[in-house]
Design an enzyme around this catalytic site. Structure first.
Site, PDB file in Angstrom:
ATOM      1  CD1 TRP A  12      -2.417  -1.731   0.026  1.00 47.30           C
ATOM      2  CD2 TRP A  12      -3.373  -0.793   1.825  1.00 47.30           C
ATOM      3  NE1 TRP A  12      -3.677  -2.278   0.168  1.00 47.30           N
ATOM      4  CE2 TRP A  12      -4.286  -1.710   1.260  1.00 47.30           C
ATOM      5  CE3 TRP A  12      -3.758  -0.099   2.975  1.00 47.30           C
ATOM      6  CZ2 TRP A  12      -5.550  -1.945   1.803  1.00 47.30           C
ATOM      7  CZ3 TRP A  12      -5.023  -0.327   3.505  1.00 47.30           C
ATOM      8  CH2 TRP A  12      -5.905  -1.240   2.923  1.00 47.30           C
ATOM      9  CG  HIS A  95       9.787  -0.939  -2.706  1.00 48.07           C
ATOM     10  ND1 HIS A  95       9.883   0.207  -3.472  1.00 48.07           N
ATOM     11  CD2 HIS A  95       8.706  -1.615  -3.169  1.00 48.07           C
ATOM     12  CE1 HIS A  95       8.893   0.212  -4.352  1.00 48.07           C
ATOM     13  NE2 HIS A  95       8.164  -0.875  -4.192  1.00 48.07           N
ATOM     14  CD  GLU A  97       8.077   3.331  -4.390  1.00 49.62           C
ATOM     15  OE1 GLU A  97       7.538   3.190  -3.277  1.00 49.62           O
ATOM     16  OE2 GLU A  97       7.466   3.160  -5.458  1.00 49.62           O
ATOM     17  CD  GLU A 165       8.492  -4.525  -6.556  1.00 49.37           C
ATOM     18  OE1 GLU A 165       7.286  -4.642  -6.656  1.00 49.37           O
ATOM     19  OE2 GLU A 165       9.038  -3.686  -5.812  1.00 49.37           O
ATOM     20  N   GLY A 171       4.804   1.590 -11.012  1.00 52.96           N
ATOM     21  CA  GLY A 171       3.909   2.736 -11.063  1.00 52.96           C
ATOM     22  C   GLY A 171       3.858   3.447 -12.396  1.00 52.96           C
ATOM     23  CB  SER A 208       2.870  -1.743 -14.220  1.00 49.61           C
ATOM     24  OG  SER A 208       3.399  -0.446 -13.942  1.00 49.61           O
ATOM     25  N   GLY A 229       1.596  -2.887  -6.213  1.00 52.05           N
ATOM     26  CA  GLY A 229       1.476  -1.580  -5.583  1.00 52.05           C
ATOM     27  C   GLY A 229       0.091  -0.996  -5.797  1.00 52.05           C
ATOM     28  N   GLY A 230      -0.032  -0.108  -6.782  1.00 52.94           N
ATOM     29  CA  GLY A 230      -1.270   0.646  -6.991  1.00 52.94           C
ATOM     30  C   GLY A 230      -2.528  -0.204  -7.046  1.00 52.94           C
TER      31      GLY A 230
HETATM   32  C1  PEP Z   1       5.598  -1.687  -5.989  1.00 54.59           C
HETATM   33  O1  PEP Z   1       5.745  -0.541  -5.582  1.00 54.59           O
HETATM   34  O2  PEP Z   1       6.096  -2.643  -5.362  1.00 54.59           O
HETATM   35  C2  PEP Z   1       4.851  -1.889  -7.218  1.00 54.59           C
HETATM   36  C3  PEP Z   1       4.981  -3.021  -7.830  1.00 54.59           C
HETATM   37  O3  PEP Z   1       4.055  -0.833  -7.629  1.00 54.59           O
HETATM   38  P1  PEP Z   1       3.027  -0.838  -8.868  1.00 54.59           P
HETATM   39  O4  PEP Z   1       2.293  -2.164  -8.844  1.00 54.59           O
HETATM   40  O5  PEP Z   1       2.122   0.306  -8.602  1.00 54.59           O
HETATM   41  O6  PEP Z   1       3.837  -0.705 -10.098  1.00 54.59           O
END
Ligand code: PEP
Length: 245
Positions: A12, A95, A97, A165, A171, A208, A229-230
């Site tokens: 989240w 992650h 980020e 990832e 995102g 994504s 994520g989203g």
């Molecule tokens: C994430 O941040 O781990 C991720 C996969 O984000 P999203 O699914 O939004 O690309």
């Protein structure tokens, strides 16, 4: 060798107030007999309330990061033991980020992973290349180096997963092709096999993932689930991904 049990985990990020627990309850109500373990990783402020809201359901609760140290003068940080005390059973570590925004190195991610193990949490360790690294033909080298550097030997025999990832897919709505995903996942599997005698860890794909592309991604070779994520913020979307397995 039996295939690892898939894991589909929702990240989240910094989204969600108390009202968002209704989405978590809707996920729990809709999961049914999923072919995967299902987890939600809310912000730290919601871990305890979500673990209470989902008690007795099939949905696991995880944190999004932890400090490597057990306690100390680290204002604003959360230890692995604190997450476990709040009801988390998993934790996302490394992650992109956090690697990009907080300068987290492989060595720090490995230290955090060890802390998670000591607290009884199951780590989800994230790796992934940038677009520049992919364009330079370095994706496999970057990702396998991150795997070697971020996973401590103490993971042997313990439950954990690796999430591939690609930074450029998070995102953005962009995803690698299925052969590109399979190429990296096979390289991660080979690296895990070399590091741990019989690594049964699922290798998740993240970046994504949506209900519309989940089936193809989740059925790709060596893909053992997803980090979402989203699309994990809305129960209907997340359940669409879980149901695609
Ligand atoms: C994430 O941040 O781990 C991720 C996969 O984000 P999203 O699914 O939004 O690309």
């Amino acid at each position: 060798m039996t295939a690892p049990v898939p894991l589909i985990a929702g990240n989240w990020k910094m989204h969600g107030l108390a009202a968002a627990l209704d989405e978590a309850r809707a996920v729990a109500a809709g999961v049914g007999a999923a072919g995967a373990r299902v987890a939600l990783c809310p912000p730290a402020s919601l871990v305890h309330r979500m673990s209470q809201a989902l008690a007795g359901s099939a949905v696991l609760v995880g944190g999004q990061d932890c400090r490597a140290e057990e306690t100390g003068a680290f204002t604003g940080d959360v230890s692995a033991e604190m997450l476990a005390d709040a009801g988390a059973v998993l934790v996302i570590l490394g992650h992109s980020e956090r690697r990009a925004g907080y300068g987290e190195s492989d060595a720090l991610v490995a230290a955090k992973t060890l802390a998670a193990l000591h607290a009884g949490l199951e780590p989800i360790v994230c790796v992934g290349e940038t677009l520049a690294q992919r364009k330079a033909g370095e994706a496999i080298a970057v990702v396998t180096a991150q795997v070697r550097g971020s996973l401590p030997p103490e993971l042997a025999g313990r439950p954990f997963s690796v999430a591939y990832e690609p930074v450029w897919a998070i995102g953005t709505g962009l995803t690698p092709t299925t052969p590109e995903i399979e190429e990296i996942h096979r390289a991660i599997r080979a690296t895990l096999a070399a590091m741990f005698a019989s690594a049964q860890a699922p290798i998740l794909y993240g970046g994504s993932v949506k209900p519309g592309n989940a089936a193809e991604i989740l059925h790709a070779a060596e893909v053992g689930g997803a980090l979402v994520g989203g699309a994990s913020l809305k129960a209907a979307d997340f359940l669409g991904i879980v149901g695609a397995l």
